[in-house]
Design a protein around this motif. Structure first.
Motif, PDB file in Angstrom:
ATOM      1  N   ASP A 261       9.423 -13.648  16.853  1.00 46.54           N
ATOM      2  CA  ASP A 261       8.133 -14.066  16.317  1.00 46.54           C
ATOM      3  C   ASP A 261       8.113 -13.805  14.821  1.00 46.54           C
ATOM      4  O   ASP A 261       9.030 -13.202  14.266  1.00 46.54           O
ATOM      5  CB  ASP A 261       6.988 -13.315  17.015  1.00 46.54           C
ATOM      6  N   LEU A 262       7.059 -14.255  14.168  1.00 44.51           N
ATOM      7  CA  LEU A 262       6.937 -14.106  12.711  1.00 44.51           C
ATOM      8  C   LEU A 262       6.105 -12.897  12.324  1.00 44.51           C
ATOM      9  O   LEU A 262       5.587 -12.815  11.197  1.00 44.51           O
ATOM     10  CB  LEU A 262       6.348 -15.378  12.095  1.00 44.51           C
ATOM     11  N   ASN A 263       5.972 -11.947  13.236  1.00 36.24           N
ATOM     12  CA  ASN A 263       5.290 -10.682  12.934  1.00 36.24           C
ATOM     13  C   ASN A 263       3.833 -10.893  12.513  1.00 36.24           C
ATOM     14  O   ASN A 263       3.308 -10.180  11.648  1.00 36.24           O
ATOM     15  CB  ASN A 263       6.049  -9.921  11.842  1.00 36.24           C
ATOM     16  N   GLY A 264       3.184 -11.899  13.109  1.00 38.11           N
ATOM     17  CA  GLY A 264       1.771 -12.137  12.831  1.00 38.11           C
ATOM     18  C   GLY A 264       1.503 -13.063  11.670  1.00 38.11           C
ATOM     19  O   GLY A 264       0.346 -13.439  11.425  1.00 38.11           O
ATOM     20  N   TYR A 265       2.520 -13.472  10.942  1.00 39.69           N
ATOM     21  CA  TYR A 265       2.327 -14.363   9.804  1.00 39.69           C
ATOM     22  C   TYR A 265       2.231 -15.817  10.270  1.00 39.69           C
ATOM     23  O   TYR A 265       2.883 -16.218  11.239  1.00 39.69           O
ATOM     24  CB  TYR A 265       3.497 -14.266   8.816  1.00 39.69           C
ATOM     25  N   SER A 266       1.454 -16.610   9.541  1.00 37.85           N
ATOM     26  CA  SER A 266       1.547 -18.062   9.687  1.00 37.85           C
ATOM     27  C   SER A 266       2.834 -18.502   8.989  1.00 37.85           C
ATOM     28  O   SER A 266       3.426 -17.735   8.214  1.00 37.85           O
ATOM     29  CB  SER A 266       0.348 -18.755   9.041  1.00 37.85           C
ATOM     30  N   VAL A 267       3.263 -19.740   9.236  1.00 37.41           N
ATOM     31  CA  VAL A 267       4.484 -20.215   8.598  1.00 37.41           C
ATOM     32  C   VAL A 267       4.356 -20.195   7.080  1.00 37.41           C
ATOM     33  O   VAL A 267       5.273 -19.777   6.365  1.00 37.41           O
ATOM     34  CB  VAL A 267       4.841 -21.636   9.101  1.00 37.41           C
ATOM     35  N   SER A 268       3.220 -20.630   6.568  1.00 36.15           N
ATOM     36  CA  SER A 268       3.043 -20.664   5.101  1.00 36.15           C
ATOM     37  C   SER A 268       3.043 -19.253   4.525  1.00 36.15           C
ATOM     38  O   SER A 268       3.629 -18.998   3.461  1.00 36.15           O
ATOM     39  CB  SER A 268       1.763 -21.398   4.732  1.00 36.15           C
ATOM     40  N   GLU A 269       2.393 -18.305   5.196  1.00 31.43           N
ATOM     41  CA  GLU A 269       2.395 -16.911   4.726  1.00 31.43           C
ATOM     42  C   GLU A 269       3.811 -16.337   4.760  1.00 31.43           C
ATOM     43  O   GLU A 269       4.231 -15.626   3.838  1.00 31.43           O
ATOM     44  CB  GLU A 269       1.473 -16.063   5.599  1.00 31.43           C
ATOM     45  N   PHE A 270       4.541 -16.659   5.831  1.00 26.39           N
ATOM     46  CA  PHE A 270       5.911 -16.177   5.982  1.00 26.39           C
ATOM     47  C   PHE A 270       6.788 -16.696   4.843  1.00 26.39           C
ATOM     48  O   PHE A 270       7.552 -15.937   4.222  1.00 26.39           O
ATOM     49  CB  PHE A 270       6.442 -16.626   7.341  1.00 26.39           C
ATOM     50  N   MET A 271       6.664 -17.974   4.538  1.00 23.82           N
ATOM     51  CA  MET A 271       7.470 -18.564   3.469  1.00 23.82           C
ATOM     52  C   MET A 271       7.125 -17.944   2.115  1.00 23.82           C
ATOM     53  O   MET A 271       8.007 -17.727   1.271  1.00 23.82           O
ATOM     54  CB  MET A 271       7.275 -20.076   3.432  1.00 23.82           C
ATOM     55  N   THR A 272       5.846 -17.640   1.912  1.00 29.16           N
ATOM     56  CA  THR A 272       5.440 -16.998   0.650  1.00 29.16           C
ATOM     57  C   THR A 272       6.080 -15.627   0.518  1.00 29.16           C
ATOM     58  O   THR A 272       6.581 -15.261  -0.555  1.00 29.16           O
ATOM     59  CB  THR A 272       3.908 -16.882   0.585  1.00 29.16           C
ATOM     60  N   ARG A 273       6.080 -14.858   1.600  1.00 27.03           N
ATOM     61  CA  ARG A 273       6.683 -13.520   1.570  1.00 27.03           C
ATOM     62  C   ARG A 273       8.179 -13.601   1.286  1.00 27.03           C
ATOM     63  O   ARG A 273       8.720 -12.821   0.493  1.00 27.03           O
ATOM     64  CB  ARG A 273       6.460 -12.799   2.900  1.00 27.03           C
ATOM     65  N   ILE A 274       8.862 -14.546   1.901  1.00 26.28           N
ATOM     66  CA  ILE A 274      10.305 -14.686   1.672  1.00 26.28           C
ATOM     67  C   ILE A 274      10.580 -15.013   0.204  1.00 26.28           C
ATOM     68  O   ILE A 274      11.517 -14.502  -0.406  1.00 26.28           O
ATOM     69  CB  ILE A 274      10.896 -15.792   2.570  1.00 26.28           C
ATOM     70  N   GLY A 275       9.734 -15.853  -0.360  1.00 34.22           N
ATOM     71  CA  GLY A 275       9.935 -16.284  -1.738  1.00 34.22           C
ATOM     72  C   GLY A 275       9.848 -15.164  -2.749  1.00 34.22           C
ATOM     73  O   GLY A 275      10.255 -15.332  -3.906  1.00 34.22           O
ATOM     74  N   GLU A 276       9.333 -14.002  -2.361  1.00 34.83           N
ATOM     75  CA  GLU A 276       9.262 -12.864  -3.284  1.00 34.83           C
ATOM     76  C   GLU A 276      10.655 -12.317  -3.605  1.00 34.83           C
ATOM     77  O   GLU A 276      10.882 -11.789  -4.694  1.00 34.83           O
ATOM     78  CB  GLU A 276       8.395 -11.757  -2.679  1.00 34.83           C
ATOM     79  N   LYS A 277      11.587 -12.442  -2.662  1.00 35.06           N
ATOM     80  CA  LYS A 277      12.920 -11.846  -2.849  1.00 35.06           C
ATOM     81  C   LYS A 277      14.061 -12.870  -2.804  1.00 35.06           C
ATOM     82  O   LYS A 277      15.188 -12.543  -3.171  1.00 35.06           O
ATOM     83  CB  LYS A 277      13.161 -10.788  -1.755  1.00 35.06           C
TER      84      LYS A 277
END
Length: 414
Positions: A261-277
């Motif tokens: 699962d995405l740990n409670g994130y929506s897909v857009s939120e998940f992609m934003t978090r990945i983009g930090e690193k």
């Protein structure tokens, strides 16, 4: 200095070797093993996974299973399925996959060299897995599966090996998975002495695969020493069965990750978090995304592949473990974003060896079993040996070696 020693191996009679030889005990479930041997009474799985010859509900770690393994092994010897060489010899074992070969020396290696870290490790072991193999080896009074070792290649050793394989092999067959297996016996005293002498100038051996089997073999040897205080060091239990390959012939495959699962994130939120690193882009190539350089990752999410590239700020090339791609993904994405704290124990993560291909990642995500998958760039042999030289430990599931050594071709009695 690396110590190697010839031994009087038990090995299958030539006509039955292809039926005896079996995949390692730990790459299949007991149910899969039962299915694999149902038409093959000669399979070494009857020794390595002896619970398959007992009722399905039996505890796999009860005394009866280990005794059954011993009974099956010595029954095979008594029936003439196995023969024993009369004098100590070395063997050469070549595996060929997709036209590419790796050729190793089958020998006994020293438990003292393991204890002194001249046989180097790169993984942690689990006590329960060690105890299983300790009981198996101790009860069978034999090393039933070889340890997969490597060393920094040495031309003079290659030359001796190449000369020995000019002779006709004693075994030469293709297993059901298409892997070629060829074995030669090295019984010429001059060749054996030369190999022993050449390995004395090899600074270290490295465990490629089989950390639990190696630790278990050593601990059985130590138990035998305790039971025989007057031991000389020459007894067979001071040594264990290994196949030793030069590093330049080995191939590490990717070891990929899947998360439920995405740990409670929506897909857009998940992609934003990945983009930090990571630098994130849609994959524009054909088919699946298999990274072609280190510090890059394929990601499969909602039917689409993405290419992730680690930002320079999160890469520490001065740390042999931290700069591994498996470390970067764990530290910067799996743990902080997906909440995978310990990949050894977390039930939300799973792993897929590269032999299955990235299509396996697509299949498991598309089925809904998993939410996201990551394809990895393989760890290199140089990284593995550097980490072992630094006395450090790789993250779990860092390497996947193919082809797999077969068990049952060589037995070293203690």
């Amino acid at each position: 200095m690396s110590v190697i020693r010839p031994f009087k191996g038990y090995r299958p009679v030539p006509d039955l070797c292809s039926r005896v030889a079996a995949l390692p005990y730990d790459v299949m479930t007991s149910e899969e093993a039962r299915e694999m041997v149902k038409d093959n009474p000669y399979s070494f799985l009857h020794v390595d996974k002896a619970e398959i010859d007992l009722p399905p509900e039996i505890d796999h770690y009860c005394n009866e299973v280990y005794q059954k393994a011993k009974d099956n092994l010595y029954s095979m010897i008594d029936k003439g399925i196995y023969i024993q060489d009369k004098e100590p010899v070395f063997y050469i074992y070549r595996l060929t996959m997709n036209g590419i070969s790796q050729t190793g020396l089958v020998a006994c290696t020293s438990i003292d060299e393991y204890i002194e870290n001249k046989i180097k490790k790169h993984e942690l072991t689990r006590a329960d897995k060690e105890e299983d193999r300790i009981r198996h080896v101790d009860t069978c009074n034999a090393n039933t599966g070889p340890i997969f070792l490597t060393y920094r290649n040495k031309k003079t050793i290659d030359e001796i090996i190449n000369k020995c394989v000019e002779n006709t092999p004693v075994y030469d067959f293709v297993s059901e998975d298409g892997i070629g297996h060829s074995v030669w016996i090295v019984c010429n005293k001059e060749d054996m002495d030369s190999l022993i002498e050449e390995f004395k100038s090899v600074p270290a051996l490295y465990i490629a695969d089989g950390h639990h089997r190696n630790a278990s073999a050593v601990k059985v040897g130590l138990r035998r020493r305790e039971a025989k205080p007057g031991y000389t060091g020459d007894e067979e239990f001071n040594y264990y069965l290994s196949v030793i390959f030069p590093d330049n012939q080995l191939h590490i495959m990717d070891y990929n990750r899947l998360v439920k699962d995405l740990n409670g994130y929506s897909v857009s939120e998940f992609m934003t978090r990945i983009g930090e690193k990571f630098h994130v882009s849609e994959y524009e190539g054909e088919g699946c995304c298999k990274p072609c350089e280190k510090h890059s990752f394929g990601m499969y999410l909602e039917g689409r592949w993405y290419l992730l590239r680690a930002k320079d700020s999160i890469i520490d090339e001065n740390d042999s473990v931290a700069c591994l791609d498996v470390s970067i993904l764990q530290k910067e994405l799996l743990s902080p974003v997906l909440g995978i704290g310990d990949p050894r124990t977390d039930k939300r993560i799973d792993f897929a060896g590269g032999i299955r291909g990235p299509e396996e990642l697509e299949r498991r995500v598309d089925s809904g079993e998993m939410a996201v998958a990551f394809s990895m760039y393989p760890t290199t042999m140089e990284q593995l040996m550097n980490i072992a030289d630094d006395n450090k430990i790789m993250p779990p599931k860092s390497t996947w070696f193919e082809p797999k050594l077969r068990s049952g071709i060589f037995i070293h009695e203690l």
